[in-house]
Design an enzyme around this catalytic site. Sequence first.
Site, PDB file in Angstrom:
ATOM      1  N   HIS A 185       5.095   5.704  11.718  1.00 51.10           N
ATOM      2  CA  HIS A 185       4.630   5.646  10.336  1.00 51.10           C
ATOM      3  C   HIS A 185       3.698   6.851  10.167  1.00 51.10           C
ATOM      4  O   HIS A 185       2.475   6.716  10.079  1.00 51.10           O
ATOM      5  CB  HIS A 185       3.893   4.321  10.118  1.00 51.10           C
ATOM      6  N   LYS A 204      25.727  -4.636  -2.085  1.00 51.85           N
ATOM      7  CA  LYS A 204      27.187  -4.541  -2.190  1.00 51.85           C
ATOM      8  C   LYS A 204      27.779  -3.878  -0.955  1.00 51.85           C
ATOM      9  O   LYS A 204      28.970  -3.652  -0.877  1.00 51.85           O
ATOM     10  CB  LYS A 204      27.570  -3.722  -3.424  1.00 51.85           C
ATOM     11  N   ARG A 257       0.798  -1.231   0.000  1.00 52.10           N
ATOM     12  CA  ARG A 257       0.000   0.000   0.000  1.00 52.10           C
ATOM     13  C   ARG A 257       0.826   1.274   0.000  1.00 52.10           C
ATOM     14  O   ARG A 257       0.598   2.181  -0.783  1.00 52.10           O
ATOM     15  CB  ARG A 257      -0.931   0.044   1.219  1.00 52.10           C
ATOM     16  N   THR A 258       1.790   1.365   0.918  1.00 56.93           N
ATOM     17  CA  THR A 258       2.483   2.648   1.075  1.00 56.93           C
ATOM     18  C   THR A 258       3.235   3.013  -0.200  1.00 56.93           C
ATOM     19  O   THR A 258       3.108   4.131  -0.708  1.00 56.93           O
ATOM     20  CB  THR A 258       3.428   2.599   2.292  1.00 56.93           C
ATOM     21  N   ARG A 274      11.418   3.827   3.580  1.00 58.92           N
ATOM     22  CA  ARG A 274      11.023   2.841   4.611  1.00 58.92           C
ATOM     23  C   ARG A 274      12.256   2.025   4.943  1.00 58.92           C
ATOM     24  O   ARG A 274      12.933   1.510   4.053  1.00 58.92           O
ATOM     25  CB  ARG A 274       9.908   1.933   4.095  1.00 58.92           C
TER      26      ARG A 274
HETATM   27  C1  NCD Z   1       1.738  -1.116   8.129  1.00 62.44           C
HETATM   28  C2  NCD Z   1       3.249  -0.983   8.317  1.00 62.44           C
HETATM   29  O1  NCD Z   1       4.005  -1.184   7.365  1.00 62.44           O
HETATM   30  O2  NCD Z   1       3.609  -0.626   9.426  1.00 62.44           O
HETATM   31  N1  NCD Z   1       1.376  -1.295   6.784  1.00 62.44           N
HETATM   32  C3  NCD Z   1       1.057  -0.189   6.052  1.00 62.44           C
HETATM   33  O3  NCD Z   1       1.883   0.656   5.784  1.00 62.44           O
HETATM   34  N2  NCD Z   1      -0.235  -0.042   5.681  1.00 62.44           N
HETATM   35  C4  NCD Z   1       1.106  -2.109   9.016  1.00 62.44           C
HETATM   36  C5  NCD Z   1       1.638  -3.495   9.042  1.00 62.44           C
HETATM   37  O4  NCD Z   1       2.564  -3.866   8.313  1.00 62.44           O
HETATM   38  O5  NCD Z   1       1.070  -4.276   9.826  1.00 62.44           O
END
Ligand code: NCD
Length: 303
Positions: A139, A90, A61-62, A111
């Site tokens: 997040h 590397k 999703r993100t 991320r």
């Molecule tokens: C979340 C995350 O990556 O923290 N996912 C997301 O971005 N929608 C929640 C999760 O992974 O459980």
Amino acid sequence: MDIYYMNNVSVPWHRAVITVDQFARADIDEIFALAARLSVGRTMPLTGKSIVNLFYEPSTRTSSSFHAAMSRLGGSVIPINEVNYSSVTKGETLEDTIRTLESYTDAIVLRHYDEGATERAVSVASVPIINAGNGAGEHPTQALLDLYTIFKERGGIDGLNVTLMGDLKHGRTVHSLIKLLRMYDVKIRLVSPPELCLPKPYLCKGDTERINLESLIDDTDILYVTRVQKERFADELAIDISYSVTRSDMDRAKENLVLMHPLPRVGEIPTELDNDPRSAYFRQVRYGLHVRMALLVAMIGRD
Ligand code: NCD
């Protein structure tokens, strides 16, 4: 705007989104208004701009929502979703990767499994960095879209009973969301197995803590559920922990309950509840697109 300091230098959210601590209520109002406007608009304010999606951890999703947001605004994306195929394997440091990518782009969506990664990136970058999840830390863009979902579904945030249920210890979406919620007049109730309870720094006097939903479901307005973050466990302990919202919980819940989940779900909300109009988790995804469009326009659309 709230002031967030890194090495004694203030970092406004327009320059880098590190934590939700950077947002004041006025900023949130501004982002929500922009999200609502962009959700119906057809303008392309980011034509000629680009972002890099730099993901050291899995994402559906993100990363795709930042990608979709950028495309809808006329911009483009350099996707590095699988760092395994990049020079990271590397042995390249995060700092060198950031300093390379910034030459190609207007912002970097990052991320990373290391909680300190966003700040490390910000300290070397000359373009905005957007934290898309720093380990078990925060997040922030997910929390903004979660709050926007509450706002859109219920018409406001003040006065609600919000129940957060699941892996509150490792869930970074909860860590960010709870801090945003505390800026409003809401009652916070926490439901988790004892081993997964909310860490002390996020707890406040007045929070209700339970190990199941039983006594809280009846007057809950928002039920926000998360999965066990098993990748954050050092051992196999997590495998034995399970919980879920049931049909009978939903039968007892308010008619205007909003059932949310950042997704992915792995059994905490059975698919039989998907047709319940109170299940908002796929609408939440849609709201996320609009919030990320707003963030991108506010951060890189202004010159
Ligand atoms: C979340 C995350 O990556 O923290 N996912 C997301 O971005 N929608 C929640 C999760 O992974 O459980």
